[in-house]
Design an enzyme around this catalytic site. Structure first.
Site, PDB file in Angstrom:
ATOM      1  N   GLY A  43      -4.818   2.419  14.369  1.00 49.20           N
ATOM      2  CA  GLY A  43      -4.522   2.659  12.559  1.00 49.20           C
ATOM      3  C   GLY A  43      -4.447   3.543  11.873  1.00 49.20           C
ATOM      4  CD  GLN A  44      -8.603   6.826  10.582  1.00 43.04           C
ATOM      5  OE1 GLN A  44      -8.525   7.620   9.023  1.00 43.04           O
ATOM      6  NE2 GLN A  44      -8.830   7.083  11.799  1.00 43.04           N
ATOM      7  CG  MET A 100      -9.454  -1.960  14.976  1.00 47.17           C
ATOM      8  SD  MET A 100      -8.605  -0.349  15.998  1.00 47.17           S
ATOM      9  CE  MET A 100      -7.472   0.638  14.744  1.00 47.17           C
ATOM     10  CB  CYS A 108     -10.400   3.105  14.913  1.00 44.95           C
ATOM     11  SG  CYS A 108      -9.160   4.377  14.459  1.00 44.95           S
ATOM     12  CG  MET A 109      -8.093   6.201  18.277  1.00 45.67           C
ATOM     13  SD  MET A 109      -7.027   6.865  19.723  1.00 45.67           S
ATOM     14  CE  MET A 109      -8.602   8.142  18.749  1.00 45.67           C
ATOM     15  CE  LYS A 122      -2.769  -0.959   4.356  1.00 49.92           C
ATOM     16  NZ  LYS A 122      -1.253  -2.108   4.626  1.00 49.92           N
TER      17      LYS A 122
HETATM   18  S1  SF4 Z   1       2.806   3.444   6.776  1.00 45.96           S
HETATM   19 FE1  SF4 Z   1       1.630   1.574   7.125  1.00 45.96          FE
HETATM   20  S2  SF4 Z   1       0.948   1.074   5.127  1.00 45.96           S
HETATM   21 FE2  SF4 Z   1       2.334   2.726   5.297  1.00 45.96          FE
HETATM   22  S3  SF4 Z   1       4.342   1.579   4.615  1.00 45.96           S
HETATM   23 FE3  SF4 Z   1       4.540   2.024   6.574  1.00 45.96          FE
HETATM   24  S4  SF4 Z   1       2.898  -0.573   7.021  1.00 45.96           S
HETATM   25 FE4  SF4 Z   1       2.423   0.276   4.804  1.00 45.96          FE
END
Ligand code: SF4
Length: 806
Positions: free
Chosen positions: A383-384, A346, A174-175, A83
Site C-alpha cells: 500500500g504505502q 489488503m 497493511c502488509m 493523487k
Molecule cells: S505512486 Fe501510486 S499514488 Fe502515486 S501516481 Fe503512482 S499510482 Fe498514483
C-alpha cells in the site's frame, strides 16, 4: 507540446478515469502533459502509494507548480494518477504545520515554542520515562511513508540508544501478513519478480485487491496487457465486491467475505486432481508442511487434506456466485497459462488468517511452477510508498532489525550491535510490542512516552475510539511529527512540524524491491524540519539528560549512535550519511544487499535499484529484476550447482519452498442474528489513507467530499433504503452514520465503507474490529459483523477538511 495547467489537469484526470473504466487511450495521451509555465523539472518519486511512480516536479520561480510522470520510468511509463499529479499542492499548503506546538496537559490549548525548547522537552520526557519506568515504557510508532533514512535512524536511537524494541509502524496494519506469507512459503520476504512481469503474463489472478483504485498505474499496465491480447490473456478477479477492477475480468469469483481459504484450497484440489501440477518443480524445489512447529508431510497426505475442499464443498462454503465449474475454470486457467501472475493486497492481508491466505496463493504457484519464469509471479502489492524499503527492510517493526534480521536471533542482533559500535546486550532479545499490543499498552499506562511519526493511529487503528482513550491519558506523553494537523495531533502534547517530499532528501523502496531517491529541491515552510535532523538533535539532548540522571551507559550509547551523523547538513549530507551506514554496513551480505546502491549510483540511475545489488556495477545495471534465478540474481550465482533456481531465502536453510496445508477458517466476528451483515472497509482512488493530505487538495476533495456506505440493491430494498438516505452502521464497538450508495457492488449481506473520512460521525475505524492474525499480528479490518438501518432521507453534508471551498 505546451499545455496550460488546466489542460494538464484535465488530461491526467482523463487518464485516471480511463484506468477505472478500462478504456485504452491513444498513444499521444501517454505522454502526460507538459504544464505550461515551468522553469525546470526535478525528478523524484510519487509521495503516495506503493507503486513508486517516477515523477518530475515542475518549478516556477522556485515554487512547485506541477507534476508529471516520467515516460522512461520502469515503474509507471509516464502515467500518474490524480493523487500523484496533485501532491505538489501540499508543498506550500497554507495549513502546513510551521512551528513546534506544546501543551503540558491535553485539555490545554497548544502554544508555539522554539525548536530548542521542543527538543529539550521531548528529550527530558523520554529520558525521565526510561529512568523511572525502564526503556519499554517508551515507544516509537512510524510509517510506511517515512523515508528509509528516517525509519532507520528512529529505530537505531530506540534500540541502540534507549535499549527497547518498541519500534513499530503502520505497515503492520497493511502488509504484515504478506511478510509472514513470503517468509513461511519462500523463506524470504518480498516478491520474487518485478512489475515487468505484467507485460509477459497470460493469466492474472487478482484476489482481495481493488487495484484499479488502490494501485491505479499498475492496474493500467494490467489493463493494457489484457487489451493488447484480449483472447489470449485471462483475468480472474476474486472478491466479495464487484469493484472497478472487476470490469476487465473474464471471470469474477464473488464469494462470502472470509471464505477465500476454501476457494484457494479448492483451486489447488482441481490442479492436483486434474494433474495440472508441475511434478519436476515440486520434486526439485518444494516440501509439504503442516502445523506449528512445522512438520513435513508427503504429497499424498496433501492430496488427502485437499479432499475437504472439492469444488462442490468449496462452492457451498463460499456462496455468492461461486459454482464448482467456476472454480475448475479458474484453476485450469491459472495452471495452464504460459505465465500466471497473482496480485493481491489488503483483502488477503487484513484478516485473522492473512498469513494462511498468503500461503494458499503461493501454494498455487508452487504446485504449478508458475514462478521465476517471465510473467509468472506471486506478487503482493504494497500500500504505502516505503513500507517495503523503509519498514520491512529498515528495521521498522518490533521483531526485526535492519536488513531482515529477526531480533530474537543472538548472532544477528550482535551483528547489529557490533556494526553500530554499542556494547553487546544493548538491544534486548525480546521483540517489542506489535501495533495493537503497543496501543493496548498505552491504554494500560504501561507506555508512558510515545513518538508517532508521519501517521495517524487515532484514525487508522481498528476500533480507534478504544485506543484514543489511551492516547488521551495525561500520564502518557505523546509526540507527533507530521506536516498537517490530524486526528492524532489532537491528542498530542508536542507536535513537531516536518518537511514534506521534495523538501528533504531520501529513499523510498517500492513494492518491487526498487529503491529510488528523491532529492530536496525546495525549502520546507516556516520552521518545519526533516525528521532526520529532529531525531539526531533529540538523541543528543537525551544523552545530556541521561548524563544528568546518572545513566552514563545510555548517554554514551546515544552519542555513539549519532556520532557518524554529527555536523552534517540536513538537506542532503545527513540523509546520505545515514543511507551509507544502512546500505554499506547493515545490508551488506544480507538478502536485501543494497551496498552497491550509493546516493551517487541512485542519482545516476533515477529509475532506482532493485536489491540484491551487492556491487556498484550491478546497481548501475539496475540490480536484480528476479530473485533466485541463476544468471539474473548475483546471490543465486554464488551457490554451487546447476539447477536454474536457488531458493536461498534466509528463513529456509534447506533452500526449499513450502506448500502449506492450511485449513479454511472464517472471520473473528461472523454475522449473526443480532448483527446480520458483513462490514468491510477500503480505499477510494482520490484519497490517501486518512485524507489529511488529499482532503486538503480541492480537486480530490471535490471528487469524494465524504465517505458513504455501499449497499447491495436487494438488501437496500429489504431495509427500505434509497440512494443517499442516511444509514446507521452499528457494530459491537459503536455507530457511524453515512449516506447510502445503492449498487451491485458488495455481495448481498455485505456493506462496504471507505475509511478516509475524518468527520467523527463517518469515521469507519470507530466500528471496525481489532482482532488480529496470530502470526503476523495484522488486524482484520476487512471483516466484522454489523447491523444497518435507515435513520433519515438525504441530508446536506459537509466535508471534514477545513480551509477550502469546494
Ligand atoms: S505512486 Fe501510486 S499514488 Fe502515486 S501516481 Fe503512482 S499510482 Fe498514483
Amino acid at each position: 507540446m505546451g499545455l496550460t495547467r488546466r489542460q494538464f489537469i484535465k488530461r491526467t484526470a482523463a487518464l485516471t478515469a480511463a484506468s477505472l473504466v478500462g478504456i485504452e487511450l491513444p498513444r499521444g495521451m501517454r505522454e502526460v502533459a507538459q504544464a505550461a509555465d515551468v522553469d525546470r523539472w526535478e525528478p523524484g518519486v510519487c509521495r503516495f502509494c506503493g507503486v513508486g511512480c517516477r515523477v518530475y516536479l515542475g518549478l516556477k520561480n522556485g515554487k512547485p507548480v506541477a507534476i508529471k510522470g516520467i515516460t522512461e520510468s520502469a515503474t509507471n511509463k509516464g502515467y500518474v494518477c490524480m493523487k500523484g499529479m496533485l501532491f505538489y499542492r501540499i508543498i506550500h499548503h497554507p495549513e502546513r504545520l510551521k512551528k513546534p506546538l506544546y501543551r503540558e496537559r491535553k485539555d490545554q490549548p497548544f502554544r508555539e515554542i522554539s525548536w530548542e525548547e521542543a527538543l529539550d522537552i521531548a528529550a527530558r520526557k523520554f529520558a525521565e520515562t526510561v529512568a523511572r519506568y525502564g526503556p519499554d515504557a517508551t515507544a516509537y510508532y512510524g510509517s510506511g511513508q517515512a523515508l528509509t533514512e528516517e525509519t532507520y535512524l528512529f529505530q537505531k536511537i530506540m534500540r541502540g540508544g534507549l535499549g527497547t524494541n518498541n519500534v513499530e509502524g503502520n505497515p503492520r496494519l497493511c502488509m504484515a501478513s504478506a511478510v509472514g506469507g513470503y517468509l513461511t512459503s519462500f523463506g524470504a520476504d518480498e516478491p520474487i519478480g518485478s512489475y515487468a512481469n505484467i507485460e509477459k503474463a497470460y493469466c492474472f489472478f487478482i484476489i482481495g485487491s481493488n487495484m484499479a483504485e488502490c494501485h491505479p498505474v499498475l492496474f493500467r499496465r494490467v489493463m493494457n496487457r489484457k487489451l493488447s491480447r484480449p483472447d489470449e490473456v485471462k483475468v480472474i478477479n476474486a472478491d466479495p465486491r464487484v469493484s472497478p477492477t472487476s470490469r476487465i475480468a473474464d471471470l469474477h469469483l464473488q464469494f462470502k467475505p472470509g471464505t477465500d481459504l476454501a476457494l484457494l484450497n479448492a483451486m489447488a484440489y482441481v490442479i492436483v486432481e486434474e494433474g495440472l501440477y508441475d511434478e519436476e518443480f515440486i520434486r526439485k524445489y518444494c516440501k509439504f508442511k503442516i502445523g506449528k512447529p512445522p512438520k513435513d508431510v508427503s504429497f499424498e497426505e496433501y492430496k488427502e487434506f485437499l479432499k475437504q475442499y472439492t469444488p462442490e464443498k468449496a462452492a457451498e462454503i463460499c456462496g455468492g456466485n461461486i459454482t464448482p465449474e467456476k472454480i475448475r475454470t479458474a484453476a485450469r486457467w491459472f495452471a495452464r497459462s504460459k505465465a500466471t501472475m497473482s496480485l493481491w493486497t489488503m483483502g488477503i492481508n487484513q484478516r485473522i488468517r492473512g498469513v494462511w491466505a498468503n500461503n494458499l496463493i503461493h501454494n498455487l504457484h508452487l504446485l504449478t511452477g508458475q514462478l521465476c519464469k517471465p510473467g509468472a509471479d506471486s506478487f503482493s502489492l504494497t500500500g504505502q510508498p516505503n513500507a517495503c524499503g523503509g519498514v520491512r527492510e529498515g528495521g521498522g517493526l518490533c521483531h526485526i532489525l535492519p536488513a531482515h534480521r529477526p531480533v530474537k536471533i543472538d548472532k544477528l542482533r550482535h551483528q547489529v550491535e557490533d556494526l553500530w559500535g554499542v556494547p553487546r546486550g544493548t538491544i534486548p532479545p525480546k521483540p517489542g510490542y506489535h501495533t495493537i499490543a503497543m496501543f493496548r499498552a498505552v491504554n494500560q499506562g504501561k507506555i508512558k512516552a510515545i513518538w508517532i511519526n508521519c501517521t495517524s493511529p487515532a484514525q487508522s487503528l481498528p476500533n480507534c475510539d478504544y485506543y484514543r482513550k489511551g492516547l488521551r491519558r495525561d500520564d502518557v506523553f505523546v509526540v507527533v511529527t507530521d506536516i498537517f494537523p490530524t486526528k492524532t495531533t489532537e491528542l498530542a502534547n508536542l507536535v513537531l512540524p516536518t518537511a514534506f517530499h521534495f523538501e528533504k532528501t531520501g529513499v523510498y523502496g517500492c513494492t518491487e524491491r526498487r529503491s529510488q531517491l528523491t532529492v530536496k529541491v525546495v525549502d520546507p515552510p516556516g520552521e518545519a524540519k526533516p525528521e532526520v535532523w529532529i531525531v539526531r538533535e533529540w538523541a543528543l539532548r537525551m544523552a545530556e539528560h541521561f548524563e544528568r540522571l546518572g545513566d552514563r551507559r545510555r548517554a554514551r550509547n546515544l552519542r555513539i549512535c549519532v556520532k557518524p551523523f554529527l555536523g552534517k547538513e540536513e538537506g542532503y549530507e545527513l540523509p546520505k550519511a545515514i543511507w551509507e551506514e544502512y546500505t554499506q554496513k547493515l545490508t551488506k551480505g544480507r538478502d536485501n544487499d543494497l551496498s552497491g546502491a550509493t546516493y551517487e549510483v541512485l542519482r545516476k540511475r533515477p529509475d532506482g535499484v532493485q536489491w540484491p545489488a551487492p556491487t556498484e556495477e550491478i546497481a548501475l545495471r539496475g540490480g536484480t529484476p528476479t530473485k533466485f534465478v541463476r544468471g539474473i540474481d548475483p546471490l543465486a550465482d554464488k551457490h554451487p550447482g546447476t539447477d536454474p533456481y536457488v531458493f536461498y531465502g534466509p528463513a529456509h536453510r534447506d533452500h526449499k519452498l513450502y506448500i502449506w496445508l492450511r485449513p479454511y477458517q472464517g472471520a473473528a466476528e461472523e454475522p449473526d442474528a443480532e448483527y446480520p451483515f458483513y462490514l468491510s472497509t477500503g480505499r477510494v482512488i482520490d484519497h490517501w489513507h486518512t485524507s489529511s493530505m488529499t482532503g486538503r487538495i480541492p480537486e480530490l476533495l471535490r471528487a469524494n467530499p465524504y465517505a458513504y456506505v455501499e449497499i447491495n440493491p436487494r438488501d437496500a430494498r429489504k431495509l427500505g433504503i434509497k440512494p443517499n438516505d442516511m444509514v446507521e452502521i452499528e457494530t459491537r464497538r459503536g455507530k457511524i452514520v453515512l449516506p447510502a450508495k445503492v449498487y451491485e457492488g458488495p455481495i448481498e449481506g455485505m456493506v462496504f465503507v471507505y475509511w478516509y473520512d475524518m468527520e467523527e460521525s463517518r469515521m469507519a475505524n470507530r466500528v471496525t474490529k481489532d482482532a488480529f492474525d496470530p502470526g503476523s499480528k495484522e488486524p482484520e479490518f476487512k471483516i466484522c459483523a454489523c447491523r444497518i438501518r435507515k435513520v433519515s432521507g438525504p441530508r446536506p453534508l459537509k466535508p471534514y477538511v477545513v480551509g477550502h471551498r469546494i
